[in-house]
Enzyme design. Structure first.
Site, PDB file in Angstrom:
ATOM      1  N   LYS A 136       0.841  -1.218   0.000  1.00 20.71           N
ATOM      2  CA  LYS A 136       0.000   0.000   0.000  1.00 20.71           C
ATOM      3  C   LYS A 136       0.865   1.253   0.000  1.00 20.71           C
ATOM      4  CE  LYS A 136      -4.286  -1.691   0.484  1.00 20.71           C
ATOM      5  NZ  LYS A 136      -5.634  -1.671   0.951  1.00 20.71           N
ATOM      6  N   LYS A 141      -2.094  -9.286  -7.474  1.00 22.62           N
ATOM      7  CA  LYS A 141      -3.447  -9.628  -7.010  1.00 22.62           C
ATOM      8  C   LYS A 141      -4.490  -8.720  -7.661  1.00 22.62           C
ATOM      9  CE  LYS A 141      -5.123  -8.016  -3.123  1.00 22.62           C
ATOM     10  NZ  LYS A 141      -5.989  -7.770  -1.966  1.00 22.62           N
ATOM     11  N   LYS A 167      -9.611  -3.999  -6.055  1.00 26.33           N
ATOM     12  CA  LYS A 167     -10.653  -3.051  -6.467  1.00 26.33           C
ATOM     13  C   LYS A 167     -10.137  -1.627  -6.601  1.00 26.33           C
ATOM     14  CE  LYS A 167     -12.850  -3.873  -2.137  1.00 26.33           C
ATOM     15  NZ  LYS A 167     -11.798  -3.741  -1.126  1.00 26.33           N
TER      16      LYS A 167
HETATM   17  N1  AQP Z   1      -7.685 -10.991  -5.661  1.00 22.27           N
HETATM   18  C1  AQP Z   1      -8.233 -11.610  -4.615  1.00 22.27           C
HETATM   19  N2  AQP Z   1      -8.320 -12.959  -4.613  1.00 22.27           N
HETATM   20  C2  AQP Z   1      -8.895 -13.612  -3.557  1.00 22.27           C
HETATM   21  N3  AQP Z   1      -9.391 -12.976  -2.468  1.00 22.27           N
HETATM   22  C3  AQP Z   1      -9.312 -11.622  -2.444  1.00 22.27           C
HETATM   23  N4  AQP Z   1      -9.719 -10.710  -1.550  1.00 22.27           N
HETATM   24  C4  AQP Z   1      -9.420  -9.471  -2.000  1.00 22.27           C
HETATM   25  N5  AQP Z   1      -8.817  -9.558  -3.193  1.00 22.27           N
HETATM   26  C5  AQP Z   1      -8.738 -10.888  -3.501  1.00 22.27           C
HETATM   27  C6  AQP Z   1     -10.377 -11.026  -0.294  1.00 22.27           C
HETATM   28  O1  AQP Z   1     -11.557 -10.224  -0.209  1.00 22.27           O
HETATM   29  C7  AQP Z   1     -11.781  -9.896   1.157  1.00 22.27           C
HETATM   30  C8  AQP Z   1     -12.047  -8.443   1.308  1.00 22.27           C
HETATM   31  O2  AQP Z   1     -10.901  -7.721   0.988  1.00 22.27           O
HETATM   32  P1  AQP Z   1     -10.801  -6.212   1.423  1.00 22.27           P
HETATM   33  O3  AQP Z   1     -11.690  -5.401   0.614  1.00 22.27           O
HETATM   34  O4  AQP Z   1     -11.037  -6.077   2.878  1.00 22.27           O
HETATM   35  O5  AQP Z   1      -9.318  -5.821   1.236  1.00 22.27           O
HETATM   36  P2  AQP Z   1      -8.230  -6.266   0.236  1.00 22.27           P
HETATM   37  O6  AQP Z   1      -7.792  -7.655   0.509  1.00 22.27           O
HETATM   38  O7  AQP Z   1      -7.162  -5.212   0.308  1.00 22.27           O
HETATM   39  O8  AQP Z   1      -8.982  -6.241  -1.166  1.00 22.27           O
HETATM   40  P3  AQP Z   1      -8.702  -5.330  -2.391  1.00 22.27           P
HETATM   41  O9  AQP Z   1      -9.735  -5.606  -3.417  1.00 22.27           O
HETATM   42  O10 AQP Z   1      -7.266  -5.493  -2.821  1.00 22.27           O
HETATM   43  O11 AQP Z   1      -8.972  -3.891  -1.803  1.00 22.27           O
HETATM   44  P4  AQP Z   1      -8.120  -2.572  -1.959  1.00 22.27           P
HETATM   45  O12 AQP Z   1      -7.816  -2.448  -3.417  1.00 22.27           O
HETATM   46  O13 AQP Z   1      -8.974  -1.480  -1.446  1.00 22.27           O
HETATM   47  O14 AQP Z   1      -6.895  -2.772  -1.128  1.00 22.27           O
HETATM   48  C9  AQP Z   1     -10.561 -10.367   1.943  1.00 22.27           C
HETATM   49  O15 AQP Z   1     -10.880 -11.573   2.602  1.00 22.27           O
HETATM   50  C10 AQP Z   1      -9.525 -10.600   0.898  1.00 22.27           C
HETATM   51  O16 AQP Z   1      -8.620 -11.610   1.268  1.00 22.27           O
END
Ligand code: AQP
Length: 338
Positions: free
Chosen positions: A118, A200, A203
């Site tokens: 991040k 990965k 979003k």
């Molecule tokens: N690419 C992924 N594959 C599998 N699982 C995923 N998760 C997120 N991306 C993937 C799982 O979704 C849940 C919620 O995630 P989050 O929104 O709390 O945070 P994150 O993991 O940081 O997801 P993002 O999409 O990458 O968000 P941003 O871009 O805002 O940082 C979690 O259980 C995560 O493991």
């Protein structure tokens, strides 16, 4: 649920309303939520306090909280069985966060890979919240004495630090917290970006890199058609050398329940076009009913808001139980008021 919470084991999970939810969020976390709601008392949180570690547009963030609640329900979470609420509506998350931060070491937080990722993405806003994010996540989980936390594999390190903090506090004060286990799916625990398949799917990345749960079928097909593969033509699972192809195979396998081996056999001798068509069909077939249900749910926002409010009331009561136990154990003075 408040009375019943004693009998069944407790499951907690959350998603940040930091963007439109993706296929990665769905496969890694959301689709497992409804599978577990008969076995566990489930608490599903929309973690908006986590989302502000990155700058958000206030109006969009507010709107997204309700949208995430709608997506939770469209994915099968039943508000009669499970709690669905916004993290900022239960002050216990922030309060426990403070106590836990006094039992967490700087060195532990410095090792977190998500913090490093991040920081690289937000060079102009490397704030303390980004650094202490895992402590708030530990507070989310420990506040409800959760036994189980379904997450994608990117969150494994955060569950490990949660366990370490809980065990540390239990070691000092006796039996304060349940030490939770992660529930990480065997297939699809890490769905990769369509444009940079060694990263990965997230979003908060560019729109072409992810499939949103609410993307229209023609958009889904277009994005998958453009997904990065490689200059070879062989369909084979090889995460290191063929990350794009392996990601599409992973998506098909996770959504169809078929093994990667049998998908590879059925696509033998066909080109990447066939692989992409198969992936797009699977994604569209999975997401279309969710999208229709989402539209139906979002048509009655007052009902949805009512669910969030009612769930937050119950969550607040549960949170207060843990908080007063923690305050007592660490030696904070009890209030004399009834
Ligand atoms: N690419 C992924 N594959 C599998 N699982 C995923 N998760 C997120 N991306 C993937 C799982 O979704 C849940 C919620 O995630 P989050 O929104 O709390 O945070 P994150 O993991 O940081 O997801 P993002 O999409 O990458 O968000 P941003 O871009 O805002 O940082 C979690 O259980 C995560 O493991």
């Amino acid at each position: 649920m408040e009375g019943e919470i004693q009998k069944k084991k407790i499951l907690f999970s959350g998603v940040q309303p930091s963007g439109t939810l993706t296929l990665g969020n769905y496969i890694g976390a959301l689709r497992n939520f409804n599978l577990l709601q008969d076995e566990y008392n489930c608490i599903y949180c929309i973690v908006d306090l986590h989302a502000i570690t990155v700058r958000q547009d206030p109006a969009t963030l507010r709107r997204r909280c309700l949208e995430v609640a709608g997506i939770y329900m469209a994915c099968g979470i039943d508000p009669e069985k499970s709690l669905i609420y916004c993290q900022s509506h239960v002050s216990g998350h922030a309060e426990l966060n403070w106590v836990l931060s006094c039992f967490t070491y700087m060195g532990e937080l410095q090792r977190m890979t998500q913090f490093k990722d991040k920081c690289a993405k937000n060079e102009n806003n490397i704030n303390a919240g980004l650094f202490t994010y895992p402590v708030l996540m530990a507070a989310d989980i420990l506040l409800y004495q959760a036994d189980m936390v379904p997450v994608g594999s990117d969150q494994k390190q955060h569950i490990e630090i949660t366990r370490d903090i809980a065990q540390r506090i239990n070691g000092i004060y006796g039996d304060v917290f349940v030490v939770p286990d992660a529930y990480i799916p065997k297939v699809g625990a890490r769905i990769m970006s369509l444009t940079e398949p060694e990263k990965k799917m997230s979003k908060s990345d560019s729109e072409d890199s992810y499939i949103a749960i609410l993307d229209e079928p023609n958009i889904i097909r277009k994005k998958i058609r453009r997904a990065v593969t490689d200059s070879d033509t062989e369909i084979r699972f090889d995460r290191e050398n063929k990350p794009g192809v392996s990601n599409l195979l992973d998506i098909i396998s996770a959504l169809s329940g078929e093994s990667v081996e049998s998908i590879v056999i059925s696509l033998q001798g066909k080109g990447y076009g066939a692989l992409k068509d198969a992936a797009a069909d699977c994604v569209v077939d999975t997401l279309s009913p969710i999208q229709a249900e989402y539209k139906r749910i979002m048509a009655d926002k007052a009902y949805l808001q009512g669910i969030l409010d009612k769930s937050a009331d119950t969550a607040n009561k549960l949170a207060k139980r843990t908080l007063s136990k923690v305050y007592r154990k660490v030696g904070l003075a009890q209030s004399g008021r009834k």
